[in-house]
Design a protein around this motif. Structure first.
Motif, short mmCIF file in Angstrom:
data_model
loop_
_atom_site.label_atom_id
_atom_site.label_comp_id
_atom_site.label_asym_id
_atom_site.label_seq_id
_atom_site.Cartn_x
_atom_site.Cartn_y
_atom_site.Cartn_z
N ARG A 49 0.81 -0.97 0.17
CA ARG A 49 -0.08 0.01 0.12
C ARG A 49 0.75 1.33 0.20
NH1 ARG A 49 -4.92 -0.23 4.25
NH2 ARG A 49 -5.30 1.62 3.05
N ALA A 50 2.27 1.13 0.51
CA ALA A 50 2.91 2.36 0.94
C ALA A 50 3.45 2.70 -0.58
CB ALA A 50 4.03 2.21 1.77
N THR A 51 3.95 1.50 -1.31
CA THR A 51 4.55 1.82 -2.57
C THR A 51 3.71 2.31 -3.54
OG1 THR A 51 4.41 -0.54 -2.83
CG2 THR A 51 6.53 0.57 -1.98
N ALA A 52 2.17 2.20 -3.20
CA ALA A 52 1.11 2.48 -4.36
C ALA A 52 0.84 3.83 -4.15
CB ALA A 52 -0.12 1.45 -4.01
N ILE A 90 1.71 17.84 -0.95
CA ILE A 90 1.22 17.32 0.24
C ILE A 90 2.28 16.85 1.10
CG2 ILE A 90 -0.29 15.68 1.19
CD1 ILE A 90 -2.15 16.10 -1.16
N MET A 91 3.17 16.02 0.76
CA MET A 91 4.28 15.32 1.56
C MET A 91 5.22 16.64 1.85
SD MET A 91 5.10 11.61 -0.19
CE MET A 91 5.16 12.15 -1.93
N ALA A 92 5.50 17.40 0.91
CA ALA A 92 6.45 18.50 1.45
C ALA A 92 5.69 19.38 2.70
CB ALA A 92 6.43 19.63 0.20
N VAL A 93 4.41 19.63 2.51
CA VAL A 93 3.56 20.27 3.40
C VAL A 93 3.94 19.55 5.09
CG1 VAL A 93 1.59 21.29 4.35
CG2 VAL A 93 2.16 21.82 2.06
N MET A 94 3.58 18.32 4.92
CA MET A 94 3.58 17.48 6.05
C MET A 94 5.02 17.58 6.91
SD MET A 94 0.51 16.08 6.36
CE MET A 94 0.79 14.96 7.78
N GLN A 95 5.85 17.50 5.92
CA GLN A 95 7.38 17.48 6.36
C GLN A 95 7.65 18.58 6.73
OE1 GLN A 95 9.47 14.60 6.07
NE2 GLN A 95 10.77 15.40 7.58
N GLN A 96 7.18 19.94 6.24
CA GLN A 96 7.67 21.21 6.92
C GLN A 96 6.63 21.45 8.42
OE1 GLN A 96 6.09 24.41 4.31
NE2 GLN A 96 6.83 25.91 5.91
N LYS A 123 6.22 7.62 6.95
CA LYS A 123 5.88 6.55 6.05
C LYS A 123 4.70 6.56 5.47
CE LYS A 123 9.50 3.81 8.35
NZ LYS A 123 9.87 2.17 8.78
N TYR A 124 4.51 6.90 4.43
CA TYR A 124 3.09 7.04 3.91
C TYR A 124 2.27 5.75 3.37
CZ TYR A 124 4.13 12.06 3.81
OH TYR A 124 4.57 13.31 4.27
N LYS A 166 -9.83 18.25 -1.51
CA LYS A 166 -9.61 17.39 -0.23
C LYS A 166 -8.59 16.57 -0.47
CE LYS A 166 -11.98 15.31 3.40
NZ LYS A 166 -13.49 14.93 3.70
N ALA A 167 -7.81 16.19 0.42
CA ALA A 167 -6.93 15.02 0.45
C ALA A 167 -6.95 14.41 1.89
CB ALA A 167 -5.20 15.35 0.19
N VAL A 168 -6.66 13.14 1.65
CA VAL A 168 -6.90 12.48 3.03
C VAL A 168 -5.48 11.60 3.12
CG1 VAL A 168 -7.94 10.64 4.55
CG2 VAL A 168 -9.38 12.14 3.07
N VAL A 169 -4.71 11.74 3.94
CA VAL A 169 -3.26 10.96 3.89
C VAL A 169 -3.15 10.23 5.48
CG1 VAL A 169 -0.80 11.34 4.11
CG2 VAL A 169 -2.45 12.91 2.92
N ARG A 170 -2.80 8.88 5.25
CA ARG A 170 -2.55 7.92 6.13
C ARG A 170 -1.09 7.60 6.12
NH1 ARG A 170 -6.76 3.74 8.41
NH2 ARG A 170 -8.57 4.88 8.64
N TYR A 171 -0.63 8.03 7.10
CA TYR A 171 1.06 7.97 7.43
C TYR A 171 1.32 7.43 8.95
CZ TYR A 171 0.68 12.25 9.86
OH TYR A 171 0.33 13.53 10.79
#
Length: 212
Positions: A31-34, A44-50, A167-168, A177-182
């Protein structure tokens, strides 16, 4: 004559547990690699990291609270749990509480931490100059001044220098809208982001499964 093969229960349980763990690991990895590689997901990942870089600032007094407005936003997506409702009700006026979202919650929480840090450092500097430790009465007074919450005591000065790897598991984007599981190492989290004027902002983060 056939020999009966006996498998001890602890061994059998260990094999079963290993099989389940392996299945979950492979499922998670798949799922992570998908996670799709698109301009939206990269932003989105850049914003999460920030956001996590800001929240890991040590000591807490070095954090610029204004920077939160670059990654968080106030929307109705914020899950106003009873704990948050009570906390923000104690810290903000009723009008501000009604309009509060995740941005307001984070700004309030970290402003409160900075206030406690300032109070504690002032008291400890005074005690150090007098070559003594803080008394129980002084701790009680500090807690009362800090909205009846003990001020933060310890800071991991090395925390900000350690690179955090999120780890996403999945990133689902639907219009604005985005829903992120990590997994952030402490818990499996679910974040909701909103795209506002062409930029993604975090509107809520909720822990799904806390690692013990």
């Amino acid at each position: 004559m056939r020999k009966k093969i006996r498998i001890q229960v602890p061994v059998l349980m260990a094999v079963v547990c290993f099989g389940v763990a392996l299945f979950l690991l492979l499922t998670y990895s798949a799922r992570a690699t998908a996670t799709p590689d698109t301009p939206d997901t990269r932003e989105i990942m850049a914003v999460m990291q920030q956001a996590y870089t800001l929240m890991r600032a040590t000591p807490v007094r070095t954090l610029d609270i204004k920077e939160f407005a670059h990654v968080f936003t106030d929307t109705s997506d914020f899950k106003f749990s009873p704990g948050w409702k009570t906390y923000l009700g104690d810290m903000l006026d009723p009008t501000a509480t009604q309009k509060a979202g995740y941005l307001s919650a984070m700004q309030t929480k970290w402003s409160h931490l900075q206030q406690g840090d300032k109070l504690l450092n002032a008291a400890m500097s005074k005690a150090k100059a007098e070559q003594r430790n803080l008394t129980p009465e002084e701790w009680q007074a500090l807690t009362k001044q800090n909205h009846n919450v003990p001020p933060p005591v310890l800071h991991d000065e090395d925390l900000a220098t350690v690179k955090l790897e999120l780890k996403y598991e999945s990133i689902e984007v639907n219009d604005d809208k985005a829903v992120v599981r990590y997994d952030d190492g402490a818990a499996l989290q679910e974040a909701i982001l909103r795209k506002i004027n062409g930029r993604w902002f975090i509107a809520d983060i909720t822990a799904i499964w806390v690692h013990f």
